[in-house]
Design an enzyme around this catalytic site. Structure first.
Site, PDB file in Angstrom:
ATOM      1  N   SER A 276       0.833  -1.194   0.000  1.00 45.94           N
ATOM      2  CA  SER A 276       0.000   0.000   0.000  1.00 45.94           C
ATOM      3  C   SER A 276       0.877   1.258   0.000  1.00 45.94           C
ATOM      4  O   SER A 276       1.678   1.466  -0.893  1.00 45.94           O
ATOM      5  CB  SER A 276      -0.955  -0.039   1.200  1.00 45.94           C
ATOM      6  OG  SER A 276      -1.963   0.930   1.105  1.00 45.94           O
ATOM      7  N   ASP A 339      -9.104  -4.760  -5.598  1.00 47.20           N
ATOM      8  CA  ASP A 339      -8.539  -3.856  -4.598  1.00 47.20           C
ATOM      9  C   ASP A 339      -8.629  -2.413  -5.086  1.00 47.20           C
ATOM     10  O   ASP A 339      -7.956  -2.030  -6.046  1.00 47.20           O
ATOM     11  CB  ASP A 339      -7.077  -4.230  -4.344  1.00 47.20           C
ATOM     12  CG  ASP A 339      -6.424  -3.420  -3.243  1.00 47.20           C
ATOM     13  OD1 ASP A 339      -7.045  -2.437  -2.774  1.00 47.20           O
ATOM     14  OD2 ASP A 339      -5.294  -3.757  -2.850  1.00 47.20           O
ATOM     15  N   HIS A 386      -7.712  -5.823   0.225  1.00 50.17           N
ATOM     16  CA  HIS A 386      -6.470  -5.051   0.335  1.00 50.17           C
ATOM     17  C   HIS A 386      -5.547  -5.604   1.417  1.00 50.17           C
ATOM     18  O   HIS A 386      -4.474  -5.052   1.653  1.00 50.17           O
ATOM     19  CB  HIS A 386      -6.795  -3.587   0.640  1.00 50.17           C
ATOM     20  CG  HIS A 386      -5.611  -2.665   0.602  1.00 50.17           C
ATOM     21  ND1 HIS A 386      -4.821  -2.508  -0.521  1.00 50.17           N
ATOM     22  CD2 HIS A 386      -5.064  -1.853   1.554  1.00 50.17           C
ATOM     23  CE1 HIS A 386      -3.851  -1.644  -0.258  1.00 50.17           C
ATOM     24  NE2 HIS A 386      -3.972  -1.238   0.983  1.00 50.17           N
TER      25      HIS A 386
END
Length: 450
Positions: A276, A339, A386
């Site tokens: 991320s 995602d 995610h």
């Protein structure tokens, strides 16, 4: 309920994702000039054949079986020397294991982060460098942690307290023999604090200005990620040691120089792995190291820099992508097609935009590198799309080319198939609404309304 997971070929995903998605880059071989001598031409052609996209060599490794293929025998391909050509469809078992391994080393950052607000070590690592990997459950990882890394976003006010975002490590002698090279690893976690979330929402593109001579003003990156990477504080968890950028550049260049001097005959790699927000920082670091020439060993040889991104967002514009390609920074983006983070920033205006919106012009966000596309969702846990643990599990499942949760024989299978068909229909509707919301958010951000 178990998660559904597939690793799909890009052709299978083309219809499900935005049209015009860029194809993965391919290595190109420049032919020898016609003016050289016959002997030199023969030599150049032989060298060119050796450096061509390794389809033949990969095929040979596959034909000899998994036992014959090892990381040491193909580490340059695993690190992206030929943009993973021939390794993704189907997913090569050695690459699969390495992508999962690096994902677990990033997941360790979450396991040892102190998130107890009452703790004196809040937002710092709970353990010392000597035992952090053991406490994180990866004691046999084969790396020695050499430095902790802190970041200090100042988007919510003056920079003050730094937060621990990961670590720098180097492979042990034993691990180096297994890998076929000395590996310098940077492992970076994703967003946790409110200040980090605020930085993520700063989606305006601005000049990176990380090159020493300012020769590339057209290279632009997301302002929030750049803020997190370059801001510093005189106090807090970072110990007044400068910005996240300063810490990383110093330690990575130190390790590259030191180990290349002590072990001049060893090959070396720099691996930047992040999830991320951490993958965005890894991207900036990869570009930064290569732009400044800090990925050169003591003898001046270029050390390959590879980014393994898990659920990573877009980081910069097309000029940023082009410059990363020119510098030889290799990026493997492990992305779940469900995602939403992988669609941001630039959900509306990006490298795949076509039609009316394409005519708006201006800079637009562009993904860098080659995509390893996953498709997974835990029906009882939508947020898993995610989750880094879900990413790693999907990679380990090795379901490339297989249909997940195949129906059981008989009538029970028919009922299950119908139930799954209904759930898929409901999920498709929900995903369509989510995508529409993301596009609207991208438009609002693009227009500078927030």
């Amino acid at each position: 309920m178990a998660s559904t997971a597939t690793i799909q070929p890009r052709s299978a995903l083309h219809k499900a994702r935005s049209p015009g998605r860029p194809k993965p880059c391919r290595a190109r071989v420049v032919a020898a000039a016609a003016t050289v001598s016959t002997a030199a031409t023969t030599t150049a052609m032989a060298a060119a054949e050796r450096t061509r996209a390794p389809a033949a060599s990969v095929a040979r490794m596959k034909s000899t079986g998994r036992r014959a293929a090892s990381v040491a025998s193909m580490w340059r391909q695993v690190q992206g020397s030929h943009d993973w050509d021939g390794l993704l469809r189907p997913l090569h078992p050695v690459l699969r294991d390495e992508v999962a391994r690096y994902g677990e080393l990033v997941a360790a950052c979450y396991k040892v982060l102190d998130v107890d607000r009452s703790s004196a070590r809040y937002m710092c690592c709970k353990y010392g460098k000597e035992r952090v990997l053991e406490e994180a459950g990866v004691a046999g990882a084969g790396y020695e942690v050499t430095r902790y890394v802190y970041a200090t976003p100042d988007v919510a006010g003056p920079p003050s307290t730094s937060s621990w975002v990961g670590y720098v490590a180097v492979s042990t002698d034993e691990m180096t023999r297994r890998l076929g090279r000395r590996d310098v690893l940077v492992s970076l976690r994703g967003t946790v604090t409110q200040a980090e979330w605020a930085a993520n929402l700063m989606s305006a593109l601005e000049p990176a200005r990380l090159d020493a001579r300012g020769a590339h003003p057209d290279v632009k990156v997301e302002s929030g990620f750049l803020n997190l990477y370059t801001s510093s504080a005189d106090s807090g968890g970072g110990g007044g040691m400068g910005s996240c950028r300063d810490q990383l550049l110093r330690e990575v260049s130190r390790l590259v120089t030191s180990f290349s001097k002590d072990h001049p005959d060893e090959d070396m790699s720099v691996t930047l792995a992040g999830h991320s927000m951490g993958s965005a920082l890894a991207m900036l670091l990869g570009y930064d190291l290569a732009e400044l020439g800090l990925n050169r060993d003591a003898s001046g040889r270029r050390v390959p820099v590879t980014v393994f991104s898990y659920g990573g967002p877009r980081v910069g514009n097309a000029a940023f992508k082009e410059r990363c390609d020119e510098l030889g920074v290799k990026v493997l983006r492990v992305a779940n097609v469900r995602d939403p983070v992988t669609m941001l920033p630039g959900a509306l205006l990006n490298e795949g935009t076509r039609g009316f919106l394409a005519g708006l012009g201006g800079d637009r966000y562009t993904h860098v590198g080659v995509e390893l596309a996953l498709d997974f969702l835990r029906l009882r846990d939508p947020a898993s799309v995610h989750d880094l643990g879900a990413y790693v599990s999907s990679i380990k499942a090795e379901t490339c080319g297989k249909v997940p949760n195949a129906a059981v024989d008989g009538s029970r299978g028919g009922v299950l198939a119908k139930a799954m068909e209904f759930v898929e229909g409901q999920r498709a509707v929900a995903f369509a609404w989510k995508k529409a919301a993301l596009q609207m958010g991208g438009l609002v951000q693009t227009l500078g309304m927030i």
